[in-house]
Design an enzyme around this catalytic site. Sequence first.
Site, PDB file in Angstrom:
ATOM      1  N   CYS A 187      -3.937   4.870  -9.363  1.00 19.12           N
ATOM      2  CA  CYS A 187      -3.673   3.697  -8.534  1.00 19.12           C
ATOM      3  C   CYS A 187      -4.713   3.582  -7.430  1.00 19.12           C
ATOM      4  CB  CYS A 187      -2.275   3.792  -7.929  1.00 19.12           C
ATOM      5  SG  CYS A 187      -1.813   2.360  -6.928  1.00 19.12           S
ATOM      6  N   SER A 213      -4.209   2.834  -4.461  1.00 20.83           N
ATOM      7  CA  SER A 213      -3.709   3.362  -3.194  1.00 20.83           C
ATOM      8  C   SER A 213      -4.207   4.778  -2.929  1.00 20.83           C
ATOM      9  CB  SER A 213      -2.178   3.338  -3.170  1.00 20.83           C
ATOM     10  OG  SER A 213      -1.699   2.012  -3.208  1.00 20.83           O
ATOM     11  N   HIS A 237      -7.506   4.480  -1.579  1.00 17.31           N
ATOM     12  CA  HIS A 237      -7.431   4.124  -0.161  1.00 17.31           C
ATOM     13  C   HIS A 237      -7.263   5.372   0.702  1.00 17.31           C
ATOM     14  CE1 HIS A 237      -7.553  -0.191  -0.476  1.00 17.31           C
ATOM     15  NE2 HIS A 237      -6.514  -0.240  -1.288  1.00 17.31           N
ATOM     16  N   HIS A 278       0.698   9.237  -7.021  1.00 22.07           N
ATOM     17  CA  HIS A 278       2.056   8.780  -6.700  1.00 22.07           C
ATOM     18  C   HIS A 278       2.649   7.915  -7.806  1.00 22.07           C
ATOM     19  CE1 HIS A 278      -0.447   5.373  -5.451  1.00 22.07           C
ATOM     20  NE2 HIS A 278       0.614   4.633  -5.706  1.00 22.07           N
ATOM     21  N   CYS A 301       4.834   2.717 -10.043  1.00 27.21           N
ATOM     22  CA  CYS A 301       4.159   1.990  -8.967  1.00 27.21           C
ATOM     23  C   CYS A 301       3.671   0.630  -9.440  1.00 27.21           C
ATOM     24  CB  CYS A 301       2.988   2.795  -8.397  1.00 27.21           C
ATOM     25  SG  CYS A 301       2.047   1.880  -7.152  1.00 27.21           S
TER      26      CYS A 301
END
Length: 372
Positions: free
Chosen positions: A40, A42, A45, A62, A171
């Site tokens: 992902c 994220s 990030h 995650h 997710c």
Amino acid sequence: MKTRGAVLRQAPGKFEITDLIVDEPRQNEIRVKMVASGLCHSDDHMATGDLPVAVYPVCGGHEGAGIVESVGPNTPGFSPGDKVIFSFLPACGKCRWCSSGHQNLCDLGANVLVGSRWEDPTSFRLQLEDGTPVGQALGISTFSEYTTVAVDSAIKVPDDTPLDKACLLGCAIGTGWGSAVRSGEVEAGDTVLIFGAGGIGSAAVQGAAHAGAARVIVVDPVAFKRDQSLTLGATHAVASAEEGIELAQSFTNGQGADVAIVTVGVITGEHVAQAFSGIRKQGTVVVTALGDATAVGLPISILELTLYEKKIKGSLFGSSNPRADIPKLLDLYNAGYLKLDEMITAEYSLDDINQGYEDMHAGNNIRGVIRF
């Protein structure tokens, strides 16, 4: 027990594969052997520092699924061999938010960027071999061969569930699909603009189509992603925001889209402003993407916000209730309505995680997946 995982020692930084020690599960915890984890944006990030975490090193990941290896004492409902999908946001079922149907805002989420056990910010389930505590990304760290998690983060699924595909439900699918169906409240006949057609945006495309949108217009500069979106439910795909907005207006007598969903890789205020300019009176902008956590300000017309009654909404995990929605989305997949296989465009080993993120940045993937 010993395991291997992908950790960040600092941000900005890159993932490093290293040996870890993972705790035995305590009460209300399970230890899981990972089968697959989505790559992902994220987690990227976290690597860039856009999404700061409290503790380094931190083990990433995650969005994942696996098989229960062991169960903590006095922990009913789980047995070794059970298949589970992780929810990247825990749901206690008791707090104000869970009790009112907003599990994505559960109070347990307060420590997800600390990486510790929910109830004790000094207690960590992972450590380096020298005893240094290692934070768990969102409390689960799916970039580890084995991980110990709270049962608040795990959803048990049927034994025949293909975890290498269903891991996306933890997710990407809930976030994107929910951005359209839950947060955006897309209705039959709507015109929907979706800015960004990666993993989250592609799931938003499917959500908008499932909700009955007459037109689903994707905006993405990458031709591959535009082409893929047309196989997932988009009716139109263009390269620029200007093209997308003009197209939406052409279908609505100049009014604009009913809903605009922002799922770009790294969001700025300008992206929100573009979406805001593309919606009709009483239209809705759903902001799902992440960017610089310190950025503030949206360059929008306050007069237009007031007089046109336009709405801007944030969307965390697609405003979903993971304990109810993950099984529901799995049913949609099993019934042939939700496309997961088609979203997975490449598989990687854990050792190739940085290549996976390079491919993401290059626009080569809708969703890359680590297979353990």
